[in-house]
Scaffold this active site. Structure first.
Site, PDB file in Angstrom:
ATOM      1  N   GLY A 162       0.846  -1.184   0.000  1.00  0.00           N
ATOM      2  CA  GLY A 162       0.000   0.000   0.000  1.00  0.00           C
ATOM      3  C   GLY A 162       0.880   1.231   0.000  1.00  0.00           C
ATOM      4  N   MET A 190       2.441   4.957   1.448  1.00  0.00           N
ATOM      5  CA  MET A 190       2.977   5.348   2.743  1.00  0.00           C
ATOM      6  C   MET A 190       1.837   5.631   3.722  1.00  0.00           C
ATOM      7  SD  MET A 190       5.947   7.996   1.491  1.00  0.00           S
ATOM      8  CE  MET A 190       4.683   9.066   0.795  1.00  0.00           C
ATOM      9  N   ASP A 191       2.113   5.394   4.992  1.00  0.00           N
ATOM     10  CA  ASP A 191       1.176   5.706   6.086  1.00  0.00           C
ATOM     11  C   ASP A 191      -0.034   4.783   6.151  1.00  0.00           C
ATOM     12  OD1 ASP A 191       2.789   7.801   6.913  1.00  0.00           O
ATOM     13  OD2 ASP A 191       1.661   9.319   5.813  1.00  0.00           O
ATOM     14  N   CYS A 192      -0.028   3.663   5.426  1.00  0.00           N
ATOM     15  CA  CYS A 192      -1.198   2.782   5.461  1.00  0.00           C
ATOM     16  C   CYS A 192      -1.077   1.693   6.522  1.00  0.00           C
ATOM     17  CB  CYS A 192      -1.456   2.162   4.087  1.00  0.00           C
ATOM     18  SG  CYS A 192      -0.283   0.871   3.623  1.00  0.00           S
ATOM     19  N   GLY A 193      -0.008   1.715   7.315  1.00  0.00           N
ATOM     20  CA  GLY A 193       0.096   0.796   8.437  1.00  0.00           C
ATOM     21  C   GLY A 193       0.848  -0.488   8.175  1.00  0.00           C
ATOM     22  N   LYS A 194       1.727  -0.511   7.176  1.00  0.00           N
ATOM     23  CA  LYS A 194       2.446  -1.752   6.851  1.00  0.00           C
ATOM     24  C   LYS A 194       3.316  -2.227   8.008  1.00  0.00           C
ATOM     25  CE  LYS A 194       4.278   0.131   3.217  1.00  0.00           C
ATOM     26  NZ  LYS A 194       3.544   1.417   3.297  1.00  0.00           N
ATOM     27  N   SER A 195       4.144  -1.330   8.544  1.00  0.00           N
ATOM     28  CA  SER A 195       5.048  -1.739   9.616  1.00  0.00           C
ATOM     29  C   SER A 195       4.288  -2.056  10.893  1.00  0.00           C
ATOM     30  CB  SER A 195       6.084  -0.638   9.879  1.00  0.00           C
ATOM     31  OG  SER A 195       6.921  -0.464   8.745  1.00  0.00           O
ATOM     32  N   GLU A 247       9.876  -3.352   4.587  1.00  0.00           N
ATOM     33  CA  GLU A 247      10.518  -2.562   3.530  1.00  0.00           C
ATOM     34  C   GLU A 247      10.952  -3.459   2.380  1.00  0.00           C
ATOM     35  OE1 GLU A 247      10.209   0.503   3.782  1.00  0.00           O
ATOM     36  OE2 GLU A 247      10.103   0.978   5.924  1.00  0.00           O
ATOM     37  N   ALA A 248      10.079  -4.403   2.025  1.00  0.00           N
ATOM     38  CA  ALA A 248      10.438  -5.416   1.030  1.00  0.00           C
ATOM     39  C   ALA A 248      10.656  -4.830  -0.356  1.00  0.00           C
ATOM     40  CB  ALA A 248       9.345  -6.489   0.970  1.00  0.00           C
TER      41      ALA A 248
END
Length: 225
Positions: free
Chosen positions: A22, A24-29, A100-101
């Site tokens: 998604g 930036m800022d979509c909650g991946k981490s 950060e794939a």
């Protein structure tokens, strides 16, 4: 083709390779850390891997304040060796969290797929799909091609206009730029003196329009003095 393994890893039933992506800022981490927490609570042993996290090396960090130590991946890292070292130490690896794939090499994505298929390891990859030029990162492209499951994160990220944010714009001196190195780590904090990133809808990304608080040519600023 996947690289030859320098450490022999016991075979297991096939695992799954999943790619969560998604803007930036979509909650991946945040999701990566939550999945790790849930698995660890059930007694599963996993490894957290990251590459070029904005908080610095060897760390997964989210913008809501969550963070955890991780193994830093560089261009020469072989994921087989990372997992093999755990096996040699007597620790079975059940899953990998790969944050950060988008920055991983295509060969490293192949290695992740190989670990899922041949060692029975569940691999959870998290990253951006496209760069500041709206082009796929090579690592993300390979994940789209190989992953068993693709998950577009549904946490709503908005452009300044209120429409869904889709594009990761690189902002230099207050203007959207479309030239430069593909990889340049910066945060989303707005500071006109620095390079930063801003999520925009497709229209405003294409127009280079950062919103009323950042005047573009011929546009009055609505920012408070």
């Amino acid at each position: 083709m996947a690289a030859a393994r320098s450490v022999r890893i016991p075979a297991g039933s096939p695992g799954m390779l999943r790619f969560f992506y998604g803007p930036m800022d979509c909650g991946k981490s945040t999701l990566a850390l939550q999945i790790n927490h849930n698995h660890a609570r059930q007694g599963r042993h996993g490894l957290l891997l990251t590459k070029l996290d904005r908080a610095g090396s060897a760390r997964i960090s989210s913008r809501v304040g969550l963070a955890a130590a991780a193994t830093e991946v560089d261009s020469g890292t072989d994921l087989h060796d990372v997992v093999g070292a755990e096996w040699l130490a007597g620790r079975k690896v059940d899953y990998l969290i790969c944050d950060e794939a988008q920055f991983y090499t295509c060969e490293q994505i192949e290695q992740a797929a190989d670990l899922a298929d041949r060692a029975g390891i569940d691999v959870y990859a998290f990253g951006l799909a496209t760069d500041f030029r709206s082009e796929l990162f090579p690592g993300s492209r390979r994940l789209f091609e190989l992953a068993d499951e693709l998950v577009r994160l549904q946490v709503e990220v908005l452009c300044w206009c209120g429409r869904p944010g889709q594009q990761n714009a690189r902002v230099v001196n207050g203007e959207v730029t479309r030239t430069g190195d593909q990889i340049l780590v910066a945060d989303t904090d707005v500071d006109p003196a620095d390079v930063h990133y801003q999520v925009l809808c497709r229209r405003h990304y294409r127009d280079g329009d950062l919103g009323p608080a950042v005047p573009s040519a011929g546009q009055l600023s609505l920012a408070a003095d």
